[in-house]
Design a protein around this motif. Structure first.
Motif, PDB file in Angstrom:
ATOM      1  N   ARG A 145       3.440  12.610   3.650  1.00  0.00           N
ATOM      2  CA  ARG A 145       3.062  12.427   2.062  1.00  0.00           C
ATOM      3  C   ARG A 145       3.114  13.582   1.214  1.00  0.00           C
ATOM      4  O   ARG A 145       3.794  12.971   0.349  1.00  0.00           O
ATOM      5  CB  ARG A 145       1.353  12.163   1.836  1.00  0.00           C
ATOM      6  N   ALA A 146       2.833  14.962   2.030  1.00  0.00           N
ATOM      7  CA  ALA A 146       3.266  15.724   1.048  1.00  0.00           C
ATOM      8  C   ALA A 146       4.985  16.459   1.406  1.00  0.00           C
ATOM      9  O   ALA A 146       5.202  17.226   0.018  1.00  0.00           O
ATOM     10  CB  ALA A 146       2.478  17.477   1.098  1.00  0.00           C
ATOM     11  N   GLU A 147       5.050  15.665   2.183  1.00  0.00           N
ATOM     12  CA  GLU A 147       7.074  16.539   2.378  1.00  0.00           C
ATOM     13  C   GLU A 147       7.322  15.290   1.330  1.00  0.00           C
ATOM     14  O   GLU A 147       8.760  15.978   1.319  1.00  0.00           O
ATOM     15  CB  GLU A 147       7.372  16.035   4.376  1.00  0.00           C
ATOM     16  N   TYR A 148       7.140  14.318   1.457  1.00  0.00           N
ATOM     17  CA  TYR A 148       8.068  12.737   0.918  1.00  0.00           C
ATOM     18  C   TYR A 148       7.270  12.096   0.128  1.00  0.00           C
ATOM     19  O   TYR A 148       6.397  11.370   0.064  1.00  0.00           O
ATOM     20  CB  TYR A 148       7.927  12.019   1.647  1.00  0.00           C
ATOM     21  N   PRO A 149       7.612  12.661  -1.491  1.00  0.00           N
ATOM     22  CA  PRO A 149       6.787  12.275  -2.601  1.00  0.00           C
ATOM     23  C   PRO A 149       7.144  10.528  -3.227  1.00  0.00           C
ATOM     24  O   PRO A 149       6.304   9.971  -3.651  1.00  0.00           O
ATOM     25  CB  PRO A 149       7.911  13.256  -3.855  1.00  0.00           C
ATOM     26  N   ALA A 150       8.011  10.272  -1.562  1.00  0.00           N
ATOM     27  CA  ALA A 150       8.598   8.898  -2.333  1.00  0.00           C
ATOM     28  C   ALA A 150       6.673   8.184  -2.025  1.00  0.00           C
ATOM     29  O   ALA A 150       6.239   6.901  -2.591  1.00  0.00           O
ATOM     30  CB  ALA A 150       9.498   7.800  -1.882  1.00  0.00           C
ATOM     31  N   LEU A 151       6.007   9.273  -0.802  1.00  0.00           N
ATOM     32  CA  LEU A 151       4.861   8.132  -0.089  1.00  0.00           C
ATOM     33  C   LEU A 151       4.080   8.522  -1.023  1.00  0.00           C
ATOM     34  O   LEU A 151       2.939   7.566  -0.533  1.00  0.00           O
ATOM     35  CB  LEU A 151       4.503   9.071   1.025  1.00  0.00           C
ATOM     36  N   VAL A 152       3.781   9.098  -1.736  1.00  0.00           N
ATOM     37  CA  VAL A 152       2.311   9.012  -3.062  1.00  0.00           C
ATOM     38  C   VAL A 152       2.903   8.548  -4.280  1.00  0.00           C
ATOM     39  O   VAL A 152       2.451   7.307  -4.855  1.00  0.00           O
ATOM     40  CB  VAL A 152       2.719  10.709  -3.252  1.00  0.00           C
ATOM     41  N   GLY A 153       4.091   9.069  -5.167  1.00  0.00           N
ATOM     42  CA  GLY A 153       4.342   7.990  -6.088  1.00  0.00           C
ATOM     43  C   GLY A 153       5.467   7.004  -6.155  1.00  0.00           C
ATOM     44  O   GLY A 153       5.597   6.381  -7.691  1.00  0.00           O
ATOM     45  N   GLY A 154       6.266   6.780  -5.266  1.00  0.00           N
ATOM     46  CA  GLY A 154       7.508   5.848  -5.131  1.00  0.00           C
ATOM     47  C   GLY A 154       7.275   4.562  -5.438  1.00  0.00           C
ATOM     48  O   GLY A 154       5.582   4.378  -4.988  1.00  0.00           O
ATOM     49  N   ALA A 155       8.573   4.021  -5.281  1.00  0.00           N
ATOM     50  CA  ALA A 155       7.539   2.278  -5.318  1.00  0.00           C
ATOM     51  C   ALA A 155       8.113   1.657  -3.982  1.00  0.00           C
ATOM     52  O   ALA A 155       8.549   1.977  -3.258  1.00  0.00           O
ATOM     53  CB  ALA A 155       9.143   1.664  -5.980  1.00  0.00           C
ATOM     54  N   TYR A 156       7.411   0.328  -3.641  1.00  0.00           N
ATOM     55  CA  TYR A 156       7.174  -0.246  -2.723  1.00  0.00           C
ATOM     56  C   TYR A 156       7.598  -1.393  -2.535  1.00  0.00           C
ATOM     57  O   TYR A 156       7.602  -2.161  -3.623  1.00  0.00           O
ATOM     58  CB  TYR A 156       5.297  -0.120  -2.436  1.00  0.00           C
ATOM     59  N   ARG A 157       8.677  -1.504  -1.646  1.00  0.00           N
ATOM     60  CA  ARG A 157       9.265  -2.905  -1.360  1.00  0.00           C
ATOM     61  C   ARG A 157       8.823  -3.566   0.081  1.00  0.00           C
ATOM     62  O   ARG A 157       9.624  -3.110   0.759  1.00  0.00           O
ATOM     63  CB  ARG A 157      10.535  -3.097  -1.561  1.00  0.00           C
ATOM     64  N   SER A 158       8.072  -4.826   0.321  1.00  0.00           N
ATOM     65  CA  SER A 158       8.265  -5.253   1.463  1.00  0.00           C
ATOM     66  C   SER A 158       9.105  -5.711   1.888  1.00  0.00           C
ATOM     67  O   SER A 158      10.773  -6.184   1.381  1.00  0.00           O
ATOM     68  CB  SER A 158       7.187  -6.586   1.503  1.00  0.00           C
ATOM     69  N   LEU A 159       9.618  -5.629   3.763  1.00  0.00           N
ATOM     70  CA  LEU A 159      10.967  -6.192   3.981  1.00  0.00           C
ATOM     71  C   LEU A 159      10.955  -7.178   5.126  1.00  0.00           C
ATOM     72  O   LEU A 159      10.177  -7.273   5.554  1.00  0.00           O
ATOM     73  CB  LEU A 159      11.805  -4.777   4.998  1.00  0.00           C
ATOM     74  N   GLU A 160      11.911  -8.425   5.311  1.00  0.00           N
ATOM     75  CA  GLU A 160      12.328  -9.264   5.884  1.00  0.00           C
ATOM     76  C   GLU A 160      11.871  -8.210   7.183  1.00  0.00           C
ATOM     77  O   GLU A 160      12.325  -7.496   7.984  1.00  0.00           O
ATOM     78  CB  GLU A 160      13.470  -9.909   5.648  1.00  0.00           C
ATOM     79  N   THR A 161      11.426  -8.864   8.267  1.00  0.00           N
ATOM     80  CA  THR A 161      10.606  -8.143   9.268  1.00  0.00           C
ATOM     81  C   THR A 161      11.453  -9.362  10.705  1.00  0.00           C
ATOM     82  O   THR A 161      11.160 -11.017  10.423  1.00  0.00           O
ATOM     83  CB  THR A 161      10.108  -8.328   9.547  1.00  0.00           C
ATOM     84  N   PRO A 162      11.546  -9.706  11.379  1.00  0.00           N
ATOM     85  CA  PRO A 162      12.371 -10.435  12.365  1.00  0.00           C
ATOM     86  C   PRO A 162      11.468 -11.449  13.602  1.00  0.00           C
ATOM     87  O   PRO A 162      11.312 -12.259  14.307  1.00  0.00           O
ATOM     88  CB  PRO A 162      13.087  -9.945  14.019  1.00  0.00           C
ATOM     89  N   GLY A 163       9.805 -11.100  13.511  1.00  0.00           N
ATOM     90  CA  GLY A 163       8.421 -11.254  14.391  1.00  0.00           C
ATOM     91  C   GLY A 163       7.354 -11.820  13.316  1.00  0.00           C
ATOM     92  O   GLY A 163       7.289 -10.942  12.477  1.00  0.00           O
ATOM     93  N   ALA A 164       6.490 -11.932  13.914  1.00  0.00           N
ATOM     94  CA  ALA A 164       5.251 -12.977  12.649  1.00  0.00           C
ATOM     95  C   ALA A 164       4.421 -12.063  12.768  1.00  0.00           C
ATOM     96  O   ALA A 164       3.769 -11.119  11.951  1.00  0.00           O
ATOM     97  CB  ALA A 164       4.951 -14.141  13.262  1.00  0.00           C
ATOM     98  N   ASP A 165       4.716 -10.807  13.911  1.00  0.00           N
ATOM     99  CA  ASP A 165       3.657  -9.381  14.161  1.00  0.00           C
ATOM    100  C   ASP A 165       3.420  -8.377  13.114  1.00  0.00           C
ATOM    101  O   ASP A 165       2.992  -7.391  13.478  1.00  0.00           O
ATOM    102  CB  ASP A 165       3.201  -9.455  15.576  1.00  0.00           C
ATOM    103  N   VAL A 166       4.708  -7.780  12.416  1.00  0.00           N
ATOM    104  CA  VAL A 166       5.420  -7.131  12.083  1.00  0.00           C
ATOM    105  C   VAL A 166       5.595  -6.797  10.761  1.00  0.00           C
ATOM    106  O   VAL A 166       6.128  -8.070  10.078  1.00  0.00           O
ATOM    107  CB  VAL A 166       7.117  -6.887  12.535  1.00  0.00           C
ATOM    108  N   PHE A 167       4.889  -6.191   9.794  1.00  0.00           N
ATOM    109  CA  PHE A 167       4.737  -5.791   8.639  1.00  0.00           C
ATOM    110  C   PHE A 167       5.574  -4.378   8.299  1.00  0.00           C
ATOM    111  O   PHE A 167       5.359  -2.927   9.084  1.00  0.00           O
ATOM    112  CB  PHE A 167       3.892  -5.779   7.718  1.00  0.00           C
ATOM    113  N   ALA A 168       6.408  -4.480   7.800  1.00  0.00           N
ATOM    114  CA  ALA A 168       7.495  -3.093   7.198  1.00  0.00           C
ATOM    115  C   ALA A 168       8.033  -2.856   6.224  1.00  0.00           C
ATOM    116  O   ALA A 168       7.911  -4.113   4.978  1.00  0.00           O
ATOM    117  CB  ALA A 168       8.899  -3.825   7.973  1.00  0.00           C
ATOM    118  N   TYR A 169       7.682  -1.576   5.708  1.00  0.00           N
ATOM    119  CA  TYR A 169       8.067  -2.198   3.834  1.00  0.00           C
ATOM    120  C   TYR A 169       8.830  -0.130   4.001  1.00  0.00           C
ATOM    121  O   TYR A 169       8.722   0.576   4.536  1.00  0.00           O
ATOM    122  CB  TYR A 169       7.252  -1.923   2.873  1.00  0.00           C
ATOM    123  N   GLU A 170      10.083  -0.010   2.457  1.00  0.00           N
ATOM    124  CA  GLU A 170       9.727   0.804   1.850  1.00  0.00           C
ATOM    125  C   GLU A 170       9.172   1.876   1.135  1.00  0.00           C
ATOM    126  O   GLU A 170       8.836   1.020   0.322  1.00  0.00           O
ATOM    127  CB  GLU A 170      11.308   0.422   1.829  1.00  0.00           C
TER     128      GLU A 170
END
Length: 521
Positions: free
Chosen positions: A439-464
């Motif tokens: 979180r300290a090294e990558y500012p996107a993890l603190v103040g950045g935008a969030y967007r979920s991503l399509e995943t191949p399986g029902a058990d996976v949650f992915a986001y950028e």
């Protein structure tokens, strides 16, 4: 990032089996090592401790159990030296029945403090004024035999509700905030803030058709007249104006409401309210990739629409430990989610080392919510309030003088403790620290935008997580909620920054069962 400390359970320096301010101060370097930015202390004010500090008898002093005002000032100074903000638990809905205001209120109907509390005549049949229920079971009304009137208490009878319709009450409670901010307090977590006002006509509440025996009694009604009343918003706007008299202060509001009712508590740019309306939905909803993604998407979108900053929490002093709720397999998945979603996370003490609920024997129960509702086993909060596990010595290092801790320790404390995990690169503690370093090294993890991503399986949650306005690096988070490996070749193109399993999988490698993986985008 906020770190909640339950003072009774953090560190005993006085050899009485109860944590205190000097103990907390001694442990602040450890807290700072976690990479958090603020410490929230559950109540430390003068109190008879019938509800362990949430029954305040003097808002402007420290209970001797925890220390003195000098001890508190030393704690604030040390926290600020270490770069930590200090937040107090502010309890405005009710006082203790031992408070001087309530004692004066009891002297009679003509008392100058009578209208500082909520009093009503009996119903026509001579009984309670209406059907309102206490959170701890039974009616929300207690009879004062001397005057023949009832007073309102949404919790214990020894916690009478203040009458926030009275301007004198509001003025006195706002002076409490000023008192602590002048001592250097940086903010407040406001207890049960959505309960401050009640229906002016004191109408009965409708029955909840979904309630069933064994559920807590309070849930038997639909609380349309005791919760989330329009007047509450005006009281909070006034409260916010008091905070804004001081530089760089903030407040978090405890609010158990659906998002559509929760976010309005942030107010607007013209009329701001709480900085962070507490979002408890990761605790309250089901734990599947589909449900969590759906909520994260909708909540983030609503926050953006309302210009409100998100916040997340997985546990606190009123909720079971999330490692116990979700299971050991999902523990690091949940920890990763908490610390990588857009918004401010709140961490409960001990969750960083994987503490779990403790099975408290019946003869050691102390929580009034449990003692008053023996037929509702989920009502008790003792299991998540047990002492912090510092090392493998007697009493887990919490009460090194040998006093019996106020609640029993977990059986696993010889292995699950800070000292054992501190030097182990593969430990839960050091995984938590690795997350906060990212979180300290990558500012996107603190103040950045969030967007979920399509995943191949029902058990996976992915986001950028991406920088809001360009510059910096994109980060991708992959979470496997299931027990089967998942092909994420289309998502896992970047180098692995961190895996919950402790290694660095190659680009495109399958996401293993119950794995959390963070990638450079």
């Amino acid at each position: 990032m906020i770190y909640q400390i339950y003072p009774r359970s953090f560190q005993d320096s006085g050899d009485d089996g109860v944590g205190d301010l000097r103990g907390i101060t001694a442990r602040l370097p450890y807290v700072a090592s976690l990479g958090v930015g603020a410490v929230w202390l559950s109540p430390i004010f003068t109190s008879p401790m019938r509800d362990f500090g949430y029954d305040v008898a003097d808002y402007c002093d420290i209970d001797p159990l925890f220390g003195t005002l000098d001890d508190f000032d030393a704690l604030v100074a040390e926290a600020h030296r270490l770069g930590l903000k200090v937040m107090l638990d502010y309890v405005p809905n009710h006082t203790s029945s031992d408070h001087a205001w309530f004692r004066e209120s009891l002297t009679g109907k003509e008392s100058g403090k009578r209208d500082w509390y909520v009093w009503r005549d009996p119903a026509q049949d001579g009984g309670v004024p209406n059907n309102w229920k206490s959170f701890f079971g039974g009616p929300a009304w207690t009879l004062d035999e001397a005057s023949g009137q009832y007073y309102l208490h949404q919790f214990l009878p020894s916690q009478p509700d203040l009458n926030w319709r009275n301007p004198a009450v509001r003025a006195a409670m706002f002076d409490v905030l000023r008192f602590w901010m002048r001592r250097g307090v940086d903010g407040f977590r406001v207890d049960v803030i959505w309960l401050l006002a009640e229906d002016e006509d004191f109408r009965d509440e409708p029955v909840n058709p979904d309630w069933k025996p064994g559920d807590v009694e309070h849930a038997s009604l639909d609380h349309i007249h005791t919760q989330d009343q329009p007047e509450t918003h005006e009281y909070i706007r006034e409260m916010r104006r008091v905070l804004d008299e001081f530089d760089d202060r903030m407040m978090v509001g405890e609010i158990y409401l659906p998002v559509v009712k929760l976010l309005p508590y942030a107010g607007t740019a013209e009329e701001p309210m709480v900085h962070l309306p507490f979002n408890f939905h990761l605790i309250l909803q089901g734990w599947t990739a589909e449900l969590v993604r759906g909520f994260a998407d909708s909540y983030d979108a609503e926050c953006r629409l309302r210009h409100s900053w998100p916040n997340w929490v997985l546990g606190n002093h009123d909720q079971h430990r999330f490692k116990s709720r979700l299971g050991a397999d999902q523990y690091r998945v949940a920890q990763t989610l908490l610390l990588t979603l857009r918004g401010t996370p709140t961490v409960y003490y001990g969750d960083e080392i994987g503490m779990t609920d403790v099975d408290v024997p019946a003869d050691r129960l102390v929580d009034p919510a449990a003692l008053q509702q023996p037929d509702s086993p989920e009502a008790g909060r003792d299991p998540e309030r047990t002492p912090m596990q510092w090392d493998a010595t007697a009493n887990a290092g919490f009460a090194p003088g040998g006093a019996t801790p106020w609640l029993p320790l977990a059986d696993d404390y010889p292995a699950v403790n800070v000292a054992a995990q501190d030097g182990d690169p593969a430990s839960d503690l050091n995984y938590f620290r690795a997350l906060t370093r990212l979180r300290a090294e990558y500012p996107a993890l603190v103040g950045g935008a969030y967007r979920s991503l399509e995943t191949p399986g029902a058990d996976v949650f992915a986001y950028e997580r991406m920088p809001e306005h360009g510059g910096g690096e994109r980060v991708v988070v992959l979470l496997n909620f299931g027990g089967e490996a998942a092909d994420v070749a289309g998502l896992a193109g970047g180098d692995t920054l961190l895996s919950s399993l402790g290694d660095r999988p190659e680009r495109g490698a399958a996401l293993r069962p119950h794995e959390a993986r963070i990638l450079r985008g």
